[in-house]
Design a protein around this motif. Structure first.
Motif, PDB file in Angstrom:
ATOM      1  N   ARG A   1     -34.349  38.744  -2.208  1.00  0.00           N
ATOM      2  CA  ARG A   1     -34.808  37.685  -1.314  1.00  0.00           C
ATOM      3  C   ARG A   1     -33.749  37.439  -0.237  1.00  0.00           C
ATOM      4  O   ARG A   1     -32.545  37.464  -0.523  1.00  0.00           O
ATOM      5  CB  ARG A   1     -35.070  36.393  -2.083  1.00  0.00           C
ATOM      6  CG  ARG A   1     -36.336  36.427  -2.923  1.00  0.00           C
ATOM      7  CD  ARG A   1     -36.711  35.050  -3.391  1.00  0.00           C
ATOM      8  NE  ARG A   1     -37.824  35.062  -4.323  1.00  0.00           N
ATOM      9  CZ  ARG A   1     -38.212  34.009  -5.033  1.00  0.00           C
ATOM     10  NH1 ARG A   1     -37.574  32.861  -4.888  1.00  0.00           N
ATOM     11  NH2 ARG A   1     -39.234  34.097  -5.860  1.00  0.00           N
ATOM     12  N   HIS A   2     -34.225  37.205   0.959  1.00  0.00           N
ATOM     13  CA  HIS A   2     -33.354  36.911   2.104  1.00  0.00           C
ATOM     14  C   HIS A   2     -32.285  37.997   2.286  1.00  0.00           C
ATOM     15  O   HIS A   2     -31.111  37.706   2.510  1.00  0.00           O
ATOM     16  CB  HIS A   2     -32.683  35.542   1.938  1.00  0.00           C
ATOM     17  CG  HIS A   2     -33.654  34.407   1.844  1.00  0.00           C
ATOM     18  ND1 HIS A   2     -34.401  33.964   2.918  1.00  0.00           N
ATOM     19  CD2 HIS A   2     -34.017  33.628   0.777  1.00  0.00           C
ATOM     20  CE1 HIS A   2     -35.164  32.955   2.525  1.00  0.00           C
ATOM     21  NE2 HIS A   2     -34.960  32.740   1.240  1.00  0.00           N
ATOM     22  N   VAL A   3     -32.707  39.246   2.168  1.00  0.00           N
ATOM     23  CA  VAL A   3     -31.792  40.357   2.403  1.00  0.00           C
ATOM     24  C   VAL A   3     -31.927  40.783   3.866  1.00  0.00           C
ATOM     25  O   VAL A   3     -33.033  40.790   4.421  1.00  0.00           O
ATOM     26  CB  VAL A   3     -32.071  41.532   1.442  1.00  0.00           C
ATOM     27  CG1 VAL A   3     -33.438  42.162   1.679  1.00  0.00           C
ATOM     28  CG2 VAL A   3     -30.974  42.583   1.524  1.00  0.00           C
ATOM     29  N   LEU A   4     -30.814  41.108   4.482  1.00  0.00           N
ATOM     30  CA  LEU A   4     -30.797  41.437   5.913  1.00  0.00           C
ATOM     31  C   LEU A   4     -31.084  42.917   6.125  1.00  0.00           C
ATOM     32  O   LEU A   4     -30.536  43.767   5.413  1.00  0.00           O
ATOM     33  CB  LEU A   4     -29.433  41.091   6.504  1.00  0.00           C
ATOM     34  CG  LEU A   4     -29.278  41.275   8.016  1.00  0.00           C
ATOM     35  CD1 LEU A   4     -30.038  40.190   8.763  1.00  0.00           C
ATOM     36  CD2 LEU A   4     -27.803  41.250   8.414  1.00  0.00           C
TER      37      LEU A   4
ATOM     38  N   MET B   1     -23.197  37.279  -1.043  1.00  0.00           N
ATOM     39  CA  MET B   1     -23.391  36.296  -2.108  1.00  0.00           C
ATOM     40  C   MET B   1     -22.470  35.088  -1.936  1.00  0.00           C
ATOM     41  O   MET B   1     -21.964  34.546  -2.912  1.00  0.00           O
ATOM     42  CB  MET B   1     -23.176  36.972  -3.467  1.00  0.00           C
ATOM     43  CG  MET B   1     -24.145  38.103  -3.737  1.00  0.00           C
ATOM     44  SD  MET B   1     -23.759  39.073  -5.216  1.00  0.00           S
ATOM     45  CE  MET B   1     -23.936  37.858  -6.507  1.00  0.00           C
ATOM     46  N   ASN B   2     -22.258  34.694  -0.720  1.00  0.00           N
ATOM     47  CA  ASN B   2     -21.418  33.535  -0.429  1.00  0.00           C
ATOM     48  C   ASN B   2     -22.180  32.611   0.503  1.00  0.00           C
ATOM     49  O   ASN B   2     -22.978  33.052   1.324  1.00  0.00           O
ATOM     50  CB  ASN B   2     -20.100  33.960   0.251  1.00  0.00           C
ATOM     51  CG  ASN B   2     -19.349  35.015  -0.548  1.00  0.00           C
ATOM     52  OD1 ASN B   2     -19.398  35.043  -1.761  1.00  0.00           O
ATOM     53  ND2 ASN B   2     -18.644  35.891   0.160  1.00  0.00           N
ATOM     54  N   LYS B   3     -21.933  31.316   0.379  1.00  0.00           N
ATOM     55  CA  LYS B   3     -22.531  30.359   1.294  1.00  0.00           C
ATOM     56  C   LYS B   3     -22.023  30.623   2.713  1.00  0.00           C
ATOM     57  O   LYS B   3     -20.881  31.057   2.876  1.00  0.00           O
ATOM     58  CB  LYS B   3     -22.192  28.937   0.850  1.00  0.00           C
ATOM     59  CG  LYS B   3     -22.779  28.556  -0.497  1.00  0.00           C
ATOM     60  CD  LYS B   3     -24.309  28.549  -0.454  1.00  0.00           C
ATOM     61  CE  LYS B   3     -24.894  28.072  -1.781  1.00  0.00           C
ATOM     62  NZ  LYS B   3     -26.368  28.129  -1.778  1.00  0.00           N
ATOM     63  N   PRO B   4     -22.844  30.386   3.753  1.00  0.00           N
ATOM     64  CA  PRO B   4     -24.166  29.750   3.739  1.00  0.00           C
ATOM     65  C   PRO B   4     -25.332  30.718   3.595  1.00  0.00           C
ATOM     66  O   PRO B   4     -26.468  30.355   3.864  1.00  0.00           O
ATOM     67  CB  PRO B   4     -24.197  29.091   5.121  1.00  0.00           C
ATOM     68  CG  PRO B   4     -23.476  30.065   6.000  1.00  0.00           C
ATOM     69  CD  PRO B   4     -22.369  30.626   5.135  1.00  0.00           C
ATOM     70  N   HIS B   5     -25.083  31.940   3.174  1.00  0.00           N
ATOM     71  CA  HIS B   5     -26.150  32.935   3.073  1.00  0.00           C
ATOM     72  C   HIS B   5     -27.073  32.598   1.902  1.00  0.00           C
ATOM     73  O   HIS B   5     -26.632  32.087   0.871  1.00  0.00           O
ATOM     74  CB  HIS B   5     -25.552  34.326   2.898  1.00  0.00           C
ATOM     75  CG  HIS B   5     -24.636  34.720   4.015  1.00  0.00           C
ATOM     76  ND1 HIS B   5     -25.091  35.206   5.216  1.00  0.00           N
ATOM     77  CD2 HIS B   5     -23.279  34.675   4.127  1.00  0.00           C
ATOM     78  CE1 HIS B   5     -24.068  35.452   6.014  1.00  0.00           C
ATOM     79  NE2 HIS B   5     -22.963  35.149   5.379  1.00  0.00           N
TER      80      HIS B   5
ATOM     81  N   GLY C   1     -30.437  36.455  -2.529  1.00  0.00           N
ATOM     82  CA  GLY C   1     -30.574  36.375  -3.976  1.00  0.00           C
ATOM     83  C   GLY C   1     -31.256  37.613  -4.523  1.00  0.00           C
ATOM     84  O   GLY C   1     -31.891  38.377  -3.778  1.00  0.00           O
ATOM     85  N   PHE C   2     -31.127  37.838  -5.825  1.00  0.00           N
ATOM     86  CA  PHE C   2     -31.762  39.008  -6.440  1.00  0.00           C
ATOM     87  C   PHE C   2     -32.122  38.720  -7.888  1.00  0.00           C
ATOM     88  O   PHE C   2     -31.560  37.833  -8.543  1.00  0.00           O
ATOM     89  CB  PHE C   2     -30.846  40.239  -6.363  1.00  0.00           C
ATOM     90  CG  PHE C   2     -29.635  40.167  -7.250  1.00  0.00           C
ATOM     91  CD1 PHE C   2     -29.691  40.574  -8.586  1.00  0.00           C
ATOM     92  CD2 PHE C   2     -28.416  39.699  -6.763  1.00  0.00           C
ATOM     93  CE1 PHE C   2     -28.572  40.511  -9.404  1.00  0.00           C
ATOM     94  CE2 PHE C   2     -27.293  39.633  -7.572  1.00  0.00           C
ATOM     95  CZ  PHE C   2     -27.375  40.038  -8.891  1.00  0.00           C
TER      96      PHE C   2
ATOM     97  N   SER D   1     -29.792  37.623 -12.670  1.00  0.00           N
ATOM     98  CA  SER D   1     -30.312  36.937 -11.488  1.00  0.00           C
ATOM     99  C   SER D   1     -29.170  36.294 -10.722  1.00  0.00           C
ATOM    100  O   SER D   1     -28.107  36.005 -11.271  1.00  0.00           O
ATOM    101  CB  SER D   1     -31.347  35.875 -11.885  1.00  0.00           C
ATOM    102  OG  SER D   1     -30.725  34.832 -12.630  1.00  0.00           O
ATOM    103  N   PHE D   2     -29.427  36.068  -9.448  1.00  0.00           N
ATOM    104  CA  PHE D   2     -28.496  35.325  -8.605  1.00  0.00           C
ATOM    105  C   PHE D   2     -29.276  34.590  -7.531  1.00  0.00           C
ATOM    106  O   PHE D   2     -30.041  35.202  -6.778  1.00  0.00           O
ATOM    107  CB  PHE D   2     -27.467  36.260  -7.947  1.00  0.00           C
ATOM    108  CG  PHE D   2     -26.548  35.530  -6.995  1.00  0.00           C
ATOM    109  CD1 PHE D   2     -25.470  34.806  -7.473  1.00  0.00           C
ATOM    110  CD2 PHE D   2     -26.782  35.543  -5.626  1.00  0.00           C
ATOM    111  CE1 PHE D   2     -24.638  34.110  -6.604  1.00  0.00           C
ATOM    112  CE2 PHE D   2     -25.954  34.859  -4.756  1.00  0.00           C
ATOM    113  CZ  PHE D   2     -24.874  34.131  -5.246  1.00  0.00           C
TER     114      PHE D   2
END
Length: 206
Positions: free
Chosen positions: A99-102, A122-126, A129-130, A167-168
């Motif tokens: 999800r939300h992968v560039l 995998m760091n904010k503000p991104h 997720g997977f 999950s993340f």
């Protein structure tokens, strides 16, 4: 509810956006089969990095030569915590939901056409997720015993959402669309990773 694309749909859509597209416009949500996943390794900075080679049926060309039938897309994941990064149990074969992968493109150092690439941080503000699922669905639960209530039988029903093994940053999942995508991905995984099917050497492709 997230909208899912195939790998090729995402690549084509972002490619048609041009260079002025914003970050959000270049994000996608996909299911894919993992062909390869490296162990986390340190970067020159403070992050760790993992490289995965992913494919789905939109990147499968059955009429091509055997070594060219699969056209995987590389996923690069960065994180400050190595233990949170994708740790694929069975490769090739397991299923990843992103999800939300560039979606981005890069020019191979050896020349040739630009190649698509997926990027997750995998760091904010991104919001990347997977979820990771085994290549095969778990066995269906045993039938409820005579003393089990109807509600208890429903709780063990295979129609309930299946829990991923890793999950993340994905708290809501298991929609009907996602169940269908997972089932389709597993069927494709069995087709390309089952006995008698050779998975191409991704190092040779890239």
């Amino acid at each position: 509810m997230p909208v899912f694309e195939s790998l090729q749909q995402a690549v084509d859509r972002v490619q048609n956006l041009g260079g002025s597209a914003g970050y959000k416009d270049r994000e996608t949500n996909v299911f894919a089969v993992v062909l390869e996943c490296t162990l986390p390794r340190t970067t020159r900075g403070s992050d760790y990095v993992v490289n995965l080679q992913l494919v789905d049926d939109s990147r499968h060309h059955a009429a091509a030569a055997p070594e060219e039938q699969l056209q995987p897309v590389e996923l690069i994941v960065f994180s400050r915590q190595a233990d949170l990064m994708p740790q694929v149990r069975t490769q090739p074969g397991d299923i990843i939901m992103l999800r939300h992968v560039l979606v981005q493109f890069w020019d191979p150092p050896t020349g040739g056409p630009r190649r698509p690439q997926l990027f997750g941080k995998m760091n904010k503000p991104h919001n990347f997720g997977f979820l990771l699922y085994p290549a095969r669905a778990p066995p269906a639960p045993a039938a409820a015993s005579l003393g089990t209530s109807f509600l208890g039988a429903e709780a063990a029903s295979p129609t309930q959402r299946e829990r991923p093994y890793q999950s993340f940053s994905v708290s809501s999942y298991g929609s009907q669309q996602e169940k269908q995508k997972l089932e389709q991905s597993r069927a494709f995984s069995a087709q390309i990773c089952g006995p008698g099917h050779a998975v191409p050497d991704t190092a040779a492709i890239y």
